[in-house]
Design an enzyme around this catalytic site. Structure first.
Site, PDB file in Angstrom:
ATOM      1  CG  ASP A 289      -3.121   6.937 -21.839  1.00  0.00           C
ATOM      2  OD1 ASP A 289      -3.428   8.029 -22.350  1.00  0.00           O
ATOM      3  OD2 ASP A 289      -2.411   6.854 -20.825  1.00  0.00           O
TER       4      ASP A 289
HETATM    5  C1  BGC Z   1      -1.790  10.195 -20.485  1.00  0.00           C
HETATM    6  C2  BGC Z   1      -3.184  10.217 -19.925  1.00  0.00           C
HETATM    7  C3  BGC Z   1      -3.956  11.402 -20.448  1.00  0.00           C
HETATM    8  C4  BGC Z   1      -3.948  11.339 -21.967  1.00  0.00           C
HETATM    9  C5  BGC Z   1      -4.753  12.434 -22.633  1.00  0.00           C
HETATM   10  C6  BGC Z   1      -1.775  10.364 -21.985  1.00  0.00           C
HETATM   11  O1  BGC Z   1      -0.485  10.569 -22.465  1.00  0.00           O
HETATM   12  O2  BGC Z   1      -1.161   8.982 -20.120  1.00  0.00           O
HETATM   13  O3  BGC Z   1      -3.142  10.223 -18.522  1.00  0.00           O
HETATM   14  O4  BGC Z   1      -5.253  11.420 -19.940  1.00  0.00           O
HETATM   15  O5  BGC Z   1      -2.607  11.419 -22.416  1.00  0.00           O
HETATM   16  O6  BGC Z   1      -4.160  13.661 -22.521  1.00  0.00           O
END
Ligand code: BGC
Length: 748
Positions: A289
């Site tokens: 993530d």
């Molecule tokens: C979130 C994810 C997301 C990623 C990219 C993160 O902060 O937890 O779910 O896909 O950002 O935008």
């Protein structure tokens, strides 16, 4: 165009692999294993590591992003994937930087959060889950994939398949709720929708099962917080939707931010390598993530970026989202013997494999066609699909004296801060969905349906979250003259979603106070809710005549709401998550354990030493699976094909459902099972089947479910995933409170 053709043929020669245009079937490249092995044989260790790097574009090609010199690094082949760059023309421009300049001309992979639509926005995922309709969810993902792929996107970070039982956690809005069975069915439906039947078609995109794992179990519902659970709970409750995604062929996974029992998922070898890649034989790739790798330092699990990167890679992480740790430190770790070439090769191969699957080596520009983009944005049938799913996601929570449906010639005062709103209605994580001017508000939906002669007024009355009260006067004046008041209220769109945890989940601001004052007018009141999580609605349930939960219903939300209020759509959604009576009850979910001192409610002869609250019922306000209709359904004649089910046989369970009310309608018929005695204790009941049936007024249908011992498996005392012989009870009905019951025995 001529320049591009010339360039493509030069690329073909230079890189040693064919690249075809959209309309050109010419150059065929070698089969995947051979092609990727060939390519990797030409790559240096650094080039392999760079494939594991994702940079953020933040929507533009210029500026400082997840590292310095974004463009230069792409030109130098130091980036494998780009996050948040959108648009066919924009992404072609970025792709060119890579394929025209880097030594091996490996195409970039473009990822974006396409969560509940790309431009055409569908209801939030919790709303879609309320449809209990995998085909509708699959269709929404399909439309999103067609639109996003035409907009230059290869890869979505969806579906979020985290089981969520705590409405304080704002991200309940992004998933399918509290249940393992429903969550697994919808995880698979989403994967099928995004990836289609053939990833090499240019209208399919990679899906990503996230957040692996147990992210929804954050302590106290605070986002990113610690989780701690037994391996059994992890496997019985939190992992099955991920496994279902793998079975459906999902090509990518995202690790979660949280730690589980002391180990951050980002560096969790047990999860990523042992379970996902070995036990489940997942052959796709895993991305961290956003800065998840770096965050292992704050977790207290890694001492610096280099340590974090080697821990992540060794644990089975294949790509570093935005954090720069792989890019900056993995070569050093390789030189120092902390990461092996085998581990680097494995990660690199997984990244190249998905690029191959998408057909990017044949034509790196195949997703960048402006004509296709134009044609596939807000297409009428996409908007129609968004309306259809929105209608299916409405949940009728209360309807005293059949206040709903409203008559079209009534005098109606619409009040509340969301009555004319076209900004919030599409919800958070709405990709490129346009809000004002595009999304249909309740006001617009009502006018679309009733036309100019409608006897309706629209007044906000109060703010969404502030406490300005000088707008109330006009709202009162109109409410006073009306036959019925419709209050459209709820949250701000980004109040739920990531980093949207709350300790108070009442209607925000002055909305509840305003409702209380409207109550004083003595008129029937309908409350239309827009929100991304269960709210605490005990007062509303006692005092308001009708309550319609509409979640954030997307681009066509206002039409769907109007059609539901006036009876052109008979609501048939069911709650995918329980609504608590108060925050003090959380977590409250239907498939809990019984305890040694279960409380049987007010009629229980022993009130004291029971597992209960002294100041509240144990039950939620509205349970999982609950949702009313304008008509009534009766359940009868439950039949089991056998009282003794053998391990290798199937049990047929049938029930008659009759529409005894005054409208045609859909009902979600639900089957729950209780395993009475186990080598470890089992939940009081678990959903094992559901089917949506359409019944005309007076019509009766027989619904049949099939169960086998495979459906009764769980992790037993020896941590084997197996069913155990013994007694089972079943319950069939229209919610998790279903009372019609039967029993059978599972025998060897
Ligand atoms: C979130 C994810 C997301 C990623 C990219 C993160 O902060 O937890 O779910 O896909 O950002 O935008």
């Amino acid at each position: 165009m001529r320049r591009r053709l010339l360039l493509l043929s030069m690329l073909t020669l230079a890189s040693g692999y064919g690249q075809k245009k959209n309309d050109d079937k010419s150059v065929k490249i070698k089969p995947k294993a051979e092609f990727v092995a060939d390519l990797m044989s030409k790559m240096t260790v650094e080039e392999k590591i760079y494939q594991l790097v994702q940079f953020s574009s933040d929507g533009t090609v210029t500026g400082r992003k997840s590292g310095d010199n974004y463009i230069t690094r792409i030109q130098q082949g130091k980036v494998g994937s780009v996050l948040n760059a959108t648009g066919a023309a924009n992404n072609r421009m970025i792709q060119k930087l890579a394929v025209e300049n880097s030594r091996l001309k490996i195409p970039l992979l473009f990822g974006h959060d396409v969560i509940h639509g790309y431009k055409t926005i569908f209801p939030i995922n919790l709303g879609m889950a309320s449809s209990f309709d995998p085909a509708a969810v699959e269709k929404a993902a399909r439309v999103a994939a067609v639109e996003a792929s035409a907009g230059g996107i290869h890869w979505t970070f969806a579906p979020m398949v985290d089981i969520a039982r705590d409405p304080r956690w704002g991200r309940v809005s992004e998933g399918s709720g509290e249940d393992v069975y429903l969550g697994s069915k919808l995880a698979a439906a989403n994967v099928r929708g995004f990836q289609g039947d053939d990833l090499s078609k240019n209208n399919t995109i990679l899906a990503c099962a996230k957040h692996f794992a147990a992210y929804g179990a954050a302590e106290a519902g605070r986002d990113y917080n610690t989780t701690d659970m037994s391996e059994r709970v992890l496997r019985d409750t939190y992992l099955p939707p991920f496994h279902a995604a793998v079975d459906a062929g999902v090509k990518t996974f995202m690790a979660s931010f949280n730690e589980i029992s002391g180990v951050p998922s980002t560096g969790n070898k047990h999860l990523l390598r042992d379970v996902l890649k070995e036990e489940w034989k997942f052959d796709g790739m895993v991305v961290s993530d956003y800065t998840g790798v770096n965050e292992m330092i704050a977790h207290g699990f890694a001492k610096d970026d280099q340590d974090a990167a080697q821990l992540a890679l060794n644990a089975g992480m294949d790509m570093d989202m935005v954090g720069g740790t792989f890019m900056n430190t993995l070569k050093k770790s390789y030189d120092e013997g902390k990461v092996s070439i085998e581990v680097i090769n494995d990660a690199c191969k997984r990244v190249l494999d998905v690029k191959y699957d998408l057909g990017l080596f044949e034509d790196p520009y195949r997703y960048f066609d402006e004509a296709r983009e134009k044609e596939n944005t807000y297409k009428p049938d996409f908007l129609e699909a968004a309306l259809d799913v929105a209608k299916k996601s409405m949940v009728l929570l209360k309807n005293k004296n059949n206040v709903l449906p409203l008559k079209k010639d009534m005098k109606i005062a619409f009040v509340g801060p969301l009555a004319s709103d076209e900004y919030n209605i599409i919800g958070s994580w709405a990709a490129l969905g346009e809000r004002d001017g595009r999304a249909v508000s309740v006001k617009e939906g009502v006018m679309n349906l009733l036309g100019a002669n409608a006897k309706v007024t629209f007044d906000a009355g109060v703010e969404l979250s502030g406490n300005k009260s000088n707008m109330m006067k006009a709202a009162y004046a109109n409410a006073l003259k009306a036959d019925v008041i419709v209050a459209v209220m709820g949250e701000r769109e980004n109040q739920s979603g990531e980093a949207g945890s709350q300790t108070n989940i009442d209607l925000p601001g002055m909305q509840k106070e305003f409702l209380m004052q409207l109550r004083g007018l003595g008129k029937p009141i309908v409350l239309v809710l827009m929100n991304g999580r269960p709210l605490t609605l005990s007062w509303e349930d006692e005092n308001i005549d009708a309550i319609l939960e509409t979640w954030w219903s997307g681009t066509r939300g206002g039409d769907a709401i109007a059609q539901t209020l006036f009876g052109d759509n008979n609501p048939n959604g069911k709650l995918p998550i329980s609504f608590p009576r108060s925050v003090g009850q959380i977590p409250v979910y239907y498939n809990h354990k019984n305890t040694g001192r279960p409380y049987l409610g007010q009629s229980d002869s022993e009130q004291k030493y029971k597992s209960r609250y002294t100041d509240s019922d144990n039950s939620p306000l509205y349970p999982f699976g609950y949702g009313l209709s304008y008509t009534k359904f009766d359940y009868s004649n439950l039949k089991l094909s056998t009282a003794k089910l053998k391990f290798n046989e199937k049990l047929k369970i049938s029930v008659e459902v009759t529409n005894t009310g005054n409208y045609a309608g859909d009902e979600v018929v639900q089957l729950y099972v209780k395993d009475v005695v186990g080598s470890v204790t089992r939940p009081v009941r678990e959903l094992k089947g559901f089917e949506k049936v359409n019944l005309k007024k007076g019509e009766k249908k027989t619904v049949t479910f099939e169960l086998s011992s495979d459906d009764l498996k769980f992790y037993n005392i020896d941590m084997q995933n197996t069913a155990e012989a013994g007694d089972f009870e079943i319950f069939v009905g229209g919610s998790s409170d279903a009372t019609l019951n039967g029993k059978f025995e599972l025998v060897k």
